[in-house]
Design a protein around this motif. Structure first.
Motif, PDB file in Angstrom:
ATOM      1  N   ILE A  53       0.913  -1.350   0.030  1.00 54.76           N
ATOM      2  CA  ILE A  53      -0.049  -0.092  -0.059  1.00 54.76           C
ATOM      3  C   ILE A  53       0.943   1.245   0.038  1.00 54.76           C
ATOM      4  O   ILE A  53       1.796   1.350   0.799  1.00 54.76           O
ATOM      5  CB  ILE A  53      -1.124  -0.051   1.361  1.00 54.76           C
ATOM      6  N   ARG A  54       0.625   2.111  -0.800  1.00 50.95           N
ATOM      7  CA  ARG A  54       1.439   3.406  -0.938  1.00 50.95           C
ATOM      8  C   ARG A  54       0.774   4.714  -0.124  1.00 50.95           C
ATOM      9  O   ARG A  54       1.522   5.193   0.540  1.00 50.95           O
ATOM     10  CB  ARG A  54       1.503   3.797  -2.535  1.00 50.95           C
ATOM     11  N   SER A  55      -0.297   4.875  -0.453  1.00 53.95           N
ATOM     12  CA  SER A  55      -1.196   5.716   0.635  1.00 53.95           C
ATOM     13  C   SER A  55      -2.621   5.563   0.486  1.00 53.95           C
ATOM     14  O   SER A  55      -3.191   4.716  -0.304  1.00 53.95           O
ATOM     15  CB  SER A  55      -0.931   7.200  -0.317  1.00 53.95           C
ATOM     16  N   VAL A  56      -3.151   6.178   1.586  1.00 49.43           N
ATOM     17  CA  VAL A  56      -4.547   5.870   1.885  1.00 49.43           C
ATOM     18  C   VAL A  56      -5.274   7.386   2.482  1.00 49.43           C
ATOM     19  O   VAL A  56      -4.444   8.040   2.891  1.00 49.43           O
ATOM     20  CB  VAL A  56      -4.751   4.778   2.851  1.00 49.43           C
ATOM     21  N   THR A  57      -6.462   7.153   2.416  1.00 49.52           N
ATOM     22  CA  THR A  57      -7.360   8.266   2.750  1.00 49.52           C
ATOM     23  C   THR A  57      -8.546   7.808   3.433  1.00 49.52           C
ATOM     24  O   THR A  57      -9.294   6.848   3.075  1.00 49.52           O
ATOM     25  CB  THR A  57      -7.860   9.119   1.573  1.00 49.52           C
ATOM     26  N   ILE A  58      -8.361   8.212   5.061  1.00 47.44           N
ATOM     27  CA  ILE A  58      -9.420   7.857   5.988  1.00 47.44           C
ATOM     28  C   ILE A  58     -10.474   8.694   6.006  1.00 47.44           C
ATOM     29  O   ILE A  58     -10.223   9.886   6.412  1.00 47.44           O
ATOM     30  CB  ILE A  58      -8.874   7.279   7.240  1.00 47.44           C
ATOM     31  N   GLN A  59     -11.632   8.256   5.571  1.00 50.89           N
ATOM     32  CA  GLN A  59     -12.909   9.273   5.772  1.00 50.89           C
ATOM     33  C   GLN A  59     -14.101   8.514   6.616  1.00 50.89           C
ATOM     34  O   GLN A  59     -14.703   7.707   5.928  1.00 50.89           O
ATOM     35  CB  GLN A  59     -13.456   9.915   4.478  1.00 50.89           C
ATOM     36  N   GLY A  60     -14.271   8.733   7.982  1.00 56.89           N
ATOM     37  CA  GLY A  60     -15.124   7.831   8.728  1.00 56.89           C
ATOM     38  C   GLY A  60     -14.688   6.348   8.788  1.00 56.89           C
ATOM     39  O   GLY A  60     -13.347   6.020   9.094  1.00 56.89           O
ATOM     40  N   ASP A  61     -15.655   5.424   8.176  1.00 55.78           N
ATOM     41  CA  ASP A  61     -15.270   4.178   8.290  1.00 55.78           C
ATOM     42  C   ASP A  61     -14.755   3.525   6.855  1.00 55.78           C
ATOM     43  O   ASP A  61     -14.735   2.552   6.442  1.00 55.78           O
ATOM     44  CB  ASP A  61     -16.641   3.479   8.502  1.00 55.78           C
ATOM     45  N   VAL A  62     -14.645   4.602   5.758  1.00 54.11           N
ATOM     46  CA  VAL A  62     -14.159   4.061   4.597  1.00 54.11           C
ATOM     47  C   VAL A  62     -12.746   4.490   4.342  1.00 54.11           C
ATOM     48  O   VAL A  62     -12.138   5.572   4.783  1.00 54.11           O
ATOM     49  CB  VAL A  62     -15.097   5.020   3.438  1.00 54.11           C
ATOM     50  N   ILE A  63     -11.773   3.705   3.719  1.00 58.02           N
ATOM     51  CA  ILE A  63     -10.577   3.946   3.271  1.00 58.02           C
ATOM     52  C   ILE A  63     -10.480   3.878   1.661  1.00 58.02           C
ATOM     53  O   ILE A  63     -10.707   2.753   1.400  1.00 58.02           O
ATOM     54  CB  ILE A  63      -9.796   3.120   4.102  1.00 58.02           C
ATOM     55  N   THR A  64      -9.970   4.782   1.367  1.00 57.70           N
ATOM     56  CA  THR A  64      -9.474   4.649  -0.130  1.00 57.70           C
ATOM     57  C   THR A  64      -7.967   4.988  -0.264  1.00 57.70           C
ATOM     58  O   THR A  64      -7.657   5.567   0.669  1.00 57.70           O
ATOM     59  CB  THR A  64     -10.545   5.730  -0.868  1.00 57.70           C
ATOM     60  N   GLY A  65      -7.414   4.112  -1.441  1.00 58.34           N
ATOM     61  CA  GLY A  65      -5.955   4.453  -1.431  1.00 58.34           C
ATOM     62  C   GLY A  65      -5.591   4.192  -2.396  1.00 58.34           C
ATOM     63  O   GLY A  65      -6.321   3.667  -3.654  1.00 58.34           O
ATOM     64  N   GLU A  66      -4.184   3.848  -2.816  1.00 58.20           N
ATOM     65  CA  GLU A  66      -3.555   3.406  -4.144  1.00 58.20           C
ATOM     66  C   GLU A  66      -2.487   2.564  -3.788  1.00 58.20           C
ATOM     67  O   GLU A  66      -1.640   2.676  -2.749  1.00 58.20           O
ATOM     68  CB  GLU A  66      -2.889   4.642  -4.732  1.00 58.20           C
ATOM     69  N   THR A  67      -2.446   1.436  -4.108  1.00 56.39           N
ATOM     70  CA  THR A  67      -1.393   0.595  -4.001  1.00 56.39           C
ATOM     71  C   THR A  67      -0.166   0.847  -4.752  1.00 56.39           C
ATOM     72  O   THR A  67       0.184   1.868  -5.236  1.00 56.39           O
ATOM     73  CB  THR A  67      -1.720  -1.136  -4.722  1.00 56.39           C
ATOM     74  N   ALA A  68       0.964  -0.193  -4.416  1.00 52.86           N
ATOM     75  CA  ALA A  68       2.422   0.368  -4.920  1.00 52.86           C
ATOM     76  C   ALA A  68       2.500   0.194  -6.338  1.00 52.86           C
ATOM     77  O   ALA A  68       3.063   1.058  -6.840  1.00 52.86           O
ATOM     78  CB  ALA A  68       3.427  -0.669  -4.218  1.00 52.86           C
ATOM     79  N   ASN A  69       1.544  -0.460  -6.911  1.00 51.18           N
ATOM     80  CA  ASN A  69       1.560  -0.616  -8.304  1.00 51.18           C
ATOM     81  C   ASN A  69       0.600   0.392  -8.996  1.00 51.18           C
ATOM     82  O   ASN A  69       0.342   0.454 -10.429  1.00 51.18           O
ATOM     83  CB  ASN A  69       1.359  -2.108  -9.022  1.00 51.18           C
ATOM     84  N   GLY A  70       0.034   1.517  -8.165  1.00 52.70           N
ATOM     85  CA  GLY A  70      -0.871   2.510  -8.764  1.00 52.70           C
ATOM     86  C   GLY A  70      -2.188   2.074  -8.827  1.00 52.70           C
ATOM     87  O   GLY A  70      -3.004   3.057  -9.242  1.00 52.70           O
ATOM     88  N   ALA A  71      -2.784   1.015  -8.596  1.00 52.78           N
ATOM     89  CA  ALA A  71      -4.328   0.578  -8.553  1.00 52.78           C
ATOM     90  C   ALA A  71      -4.984   1.149  -7.204  1.00 52.78           C
ATOM     91  O   ALA A  71      -4.489   1.272  -6.326  1.00 52.78           O
ATOM     92  CB  ALA A  71      -4.251  -0.898  -8.481  1.00 52.78           C
ATOM     93  N   ALA A  72      -6.023   1.881  -7.710  1.00 50.99           N
ATOM     94  CA  ALA A  72      -6.838   2.333  -6.812  1.00 50.99           C
ATOM     95  C   ALA A  72      -7.868   1.598  -6.037  1.00 50.99           C
ATOM     96  O   ALA A  72      -8.274   0.457  -6.664  1.00 50.99           O
ATOM     97  CB  ALA A  72      -7.822   3.615  -7.378  1.00 50.99           C
ATOM     98  N   PHE A  73      -8.015   1.573  -4.654  1.00 54.89           N
ATOM     99  CA  PHE A  73      -8.766   0.391  -4.162  1.00 54.89           C
ATOM    100  C   PHE A  73      -9.668   1.124  -3.020  1.00 54.89           C
ATOM    101  O   PHE A  73      -9.406   2.529  -2.684  1.00 54.89           O
ATOM    102  CB  PHE A  73      -8.251  -0.468  -3.352  1.00 54.89           C
ATOM    103  N   ARG A  74     -10.711   0.444  -2.559  1.00 54.70           N
ATOM    104  CA  ARG A  74     -11.622   1.141  -1.449  1.00 54.70           C
ATOM    105  C   ARG A  74     -12.060  -0.243  -0.627  1.00 54.70           C
ATOM    106  O   ARG A  74     -12.492  -1.183  -0.892  1.00 54.70           O
ATOM    107  CB  ARG A  74     -12.951   1.562  -2.137  1.00 54.70           C
ATOM    108  N   THR A  75     -11.979   0.294   0.779  1.00 54.92           N
ATOM    109  CA  THR A  75     -12.568  -0.796   1.768  1.00 54.92           C
ATOM    110  C   THR A  75     -13.339  -0.048   2.708  1.00 54.92           C
ATOM    111  O   THR A  75     -13.079   1.131   3.088  1.00 54.92           O
ATOM    112  CB  THR A  75     -11.322  -1.733   2.135  1.00 54.92           C
TER     113      THR A  75
END
Length: 647
Positions: A53-75
């Motif tokens: 994992i390269r970076s994440v953004t935490i907003q409430g119970d939702v985390i969005t971010g970007e993996t090391a290879n540049g793929a966006a994800f959400r959990t």
């Protein structure tokens, strides 16, 4: 009212602009971010521990971010407080944002629906505009006629002078509106229309305003050009709306200025007529005298082109009266001058009768301009009253143009101009049927370097053959003077204007007035002017080559005869000619009386030029002034302009 309409149109166009911008934004859509892949929380923890994992953004119970290879994800985080510590230990870049309070969704919804709401609002606006009975959006079909309410500056017949016959015709309409029973008990019907016909500046619009001031009834005014638009059917709609307004205010008067803009003959144009203008004219004809009577509505129109109006517009029942408003005679000019002099402080030496006699051919507008110019000249000289000298100088400025004393002329040009103008003057004094010389000058005025002005002794409405041939000799006097004094090799282009005017006069004598026995009493001048005459399209008259050659020969013969007569007079009166030329070189400007005295050997008693005093050289009356017109060549000596011949 005009300001409200302008603001209203501005708001309409502003709303339309906003609508276009909103629609453009809708089509463009928001800038889309890369689609995020939904991952479960356990896999997200495995990736954190593996350092993927390269970076994440935490907003409430939702985390969005970007993996090391540049793929966006959400959990979604199930309330795990230790996740922040795990992210820090793995070196992940963390961004925290507050949880949404729910208001953003509402504003987003409103912003998303704003273009649609704006579209609905504009649609409602257009529908309300179109509820006026088919008048068109934004009032295109509404009449532009204005109700004249002059609480101050009201014009009456006392303010109109010099057109007594026209006032009498219109006074009857005013009396009919005030007391219809006076005429109806004898079976008389109110006239439906009056057409004011006359040259520009004779006071047609002013007369209509006087009718409004005298009648005391609603008075609608509109211009003929206000009916015609680029949209077909708008003009006819405006005519209907205008008469609807008039019916509500009957009895009333409608004044249409410059009616020839909409009332031209139908079907007379090259390649077909103008559909929009013809529809407007048809609607006007129907409203004036159609199936449905418009009682109590009087239509007054003005034009200076009655020859192009449709015959159906001029027939009785529509324009029952055609009132001619001509240029005033000497008595009318005096009355007009008195009207315009009411608010001007005058010196004791000002005599309106003398000014009227010295302004032949002037219209009412010309006389108003003359009084204004005299007042301006007096003001520039810091005078408290306007004197006769100011009127004399203003008259010369209006008739001959302003002086150009700052223009530097060489002595040779000044000498040539003096002999040129003296030639005109001496021929004018010695031909039969010529008008008296009023003034001669070598001071440049307008585009001419010099000029000679003649004023007729009485109001003239035609010219005789003797007067015309004398006029040709006067016009040739300047050219002959140059030939005799300076030689044919040194003749200048100064007579270009004289030759042009002499040619026009001679051609009219041959082709229109029947003064040539060889050509005969045939009118060959129909193709010289108007394209339309009433309803008929005038084609260029077919003149054979033989007839055209005879016409040119006769024109040349008349001009040559004038040239020979001028040559004879200048030869016989050489001493008088020389005296006038020397007087012009010395004094620059000579009055008619001073020219006659110079011939007798009496020099003017003055050192510098002074405008002639009132009555010193004014003729008893006047008709059309003969003044020098601008020459074709700038810097050429001025000539003399011909008077209009008999119609």
């Amino acid at each position: 009212m005009a300001g409200d309409m302008n603001m209203r149109n501005f708001l309409v166009w502003a709303i339309l602009l906003l609508l276009l911008l909103a629609l453009f934004n809708m089509l463009q859509g928001p800038t889309r971010e890369p689609a995020a892949t939904e991952v479960n929380y356990s896999r997200f923890l495995d990736q954190v521990e593996a350092g993927q994992i390269r970076s994440v953004t935490i907003q409430g119970d939702v985390i969005t971010g970007e993996t090391a290879n540049g793929a966006a994800f959400r959990t979604v985080v199930p309330g795990d407080a230790s996740i922040s510590e795990a992210l820090r230990n793995s070196g992940v870049e963390i961004t925290a944002r507050p949880a949404s309070d729910g208001n953003g969704g509402i504003w987003g919804l409103l912003l998303g629906w704003f273009p649609m709401l704006l579209l609905i609002a504009v649609w409602i606006f257009f529908m309300r505009q179109m509820q006026g009975g088919g008048r068109g959006a934004m009032g295109f079909g509404k009449s532009k006629a204005k109700l004249l309410t002059e609480k101050s500056g009201r014009v009456t017949f006392d303010d109109v002078a010099g057109i007594d016959e026209a006032k009498e015709e219109l006074q009857e309409i005013v009396e009919f509106l005030k007391d219809p029973s006076k005429f109806q008990r004898l079976g008389g019907k109110i006239p439906k229309g009056a057409l004011l016909i006359g040259p520009p500046g004779t006071g047609k619009t002013l007369t209509a305003r006087a009718v409004a001031g005298e009648a005391g009834v609603p008075f609608f005014t509109i211009s003929g050009s206000d009916f015609v638009e680029m949209f077909v059917g708008v003009g006819a709609s405006r005519v209907r709306d205008m008469f609807e307004q008039a019916k509500k205010n009957a009895p009333c008067i409608i004044f249409i200025d410059e009616i020839d803009a909409v009332g031209r003959s139908r079907g007379a144009g090259l390649g077909g007529g103008n559909d929009e203008r013809e529809q407007t004219l048809n609607q006007l004809l129907v409203e004036m005298d159609g199936f449905e009577a418009n009682e109590g509505i009087i239509l007054i129109a003005a034009t200076n082109r009655p020859d192009v109006l449709d015959p159906a517009l001029l027939r009785p029942g529509r324009f029952d009266r055609q009132v001619v408003v001509p240029n005033p005679d000497v008595t009318g000019r005096e009355k007009i001058l008195k009207v315009h002099m009411r608010n001007v402080p005058l010196a004791a030496d000002v005599d309106p009768k003398v000014v009227a006699r010295g302004t032949p051919g002037f219209s009412g507008a010309d006389l108003a301009n003359l009084v204004n110019e005299a007042a301006l000249m007096a003001a520039r000289r810091n005078k408290r009253v306007v004197s006769m000298a100011d009127f004399e100088e203003a008259k010369d400025k209006v008739m001959m143009g302003p002086e150009r004393r700052s223009m530097v002329m060489s002595e040779e040009e000044k000498r040539l101009t003096a002999y040129h103008e003296a030639g005109h003057a001496i021929v004018a004094l010695n031909v039969p049927g010529s008008d008296p010389v009023h003034k001669a000058t070598i001071i440049p005025r307008g585009r001419a370097l010099g000029m000679v002005m003649q004023l007729p002794e009485g109001d003239k409405y035609s010219m005789s053959y003797k007067q015309m041939t004398s006029r040709l000799a006067v016009l040739m006097g300047g050219r002959v003077a140059e030939e005799i004094k300076f030689g044919e090799d040194n003749v200048t282009s100064g007579a270009a204007g004289d030759i042009k005017m002499a040619t026009r006069l001679a051609r009219a004598m041959v082709t229109q007035w029947g003064y040539s026995k060889d050509v005969g009493l045939v009118d060959y001048g129909n193709d010289q002017g108007e394209v339309f005459l009433g309803q008929q399209l005038v084609q260029s008259s077919s003149v054979s080559a033989d007839t055209a050659a005879r016409i040119e020969a006769e024109v040349k013969r008349l001009i040559q005869a004038g040239h020979e007569e001028a040559h004879r007079i200048l030869t016989d009166k050489n001493d008088d000619w020389e005296a006038i030329a020397q007087g012009l070189l010395e004094y620059e400007t000579l009055s008619g009386e001073e020219i006659n005295n110079l011939i007798k050997g009496v020099k003017p008693v003055r050192d510098t030029y002074v405008p002639p005093k009132a009555g010193s050289d004014e003729p008893p009356a006047g008709a059309v002034p003969e003044v020098a017109e601008d020459d074709d060549e700038i810097g050429a000596p001025g000539g003399l302009s011909p008077k209009p011949g008999p119609a």
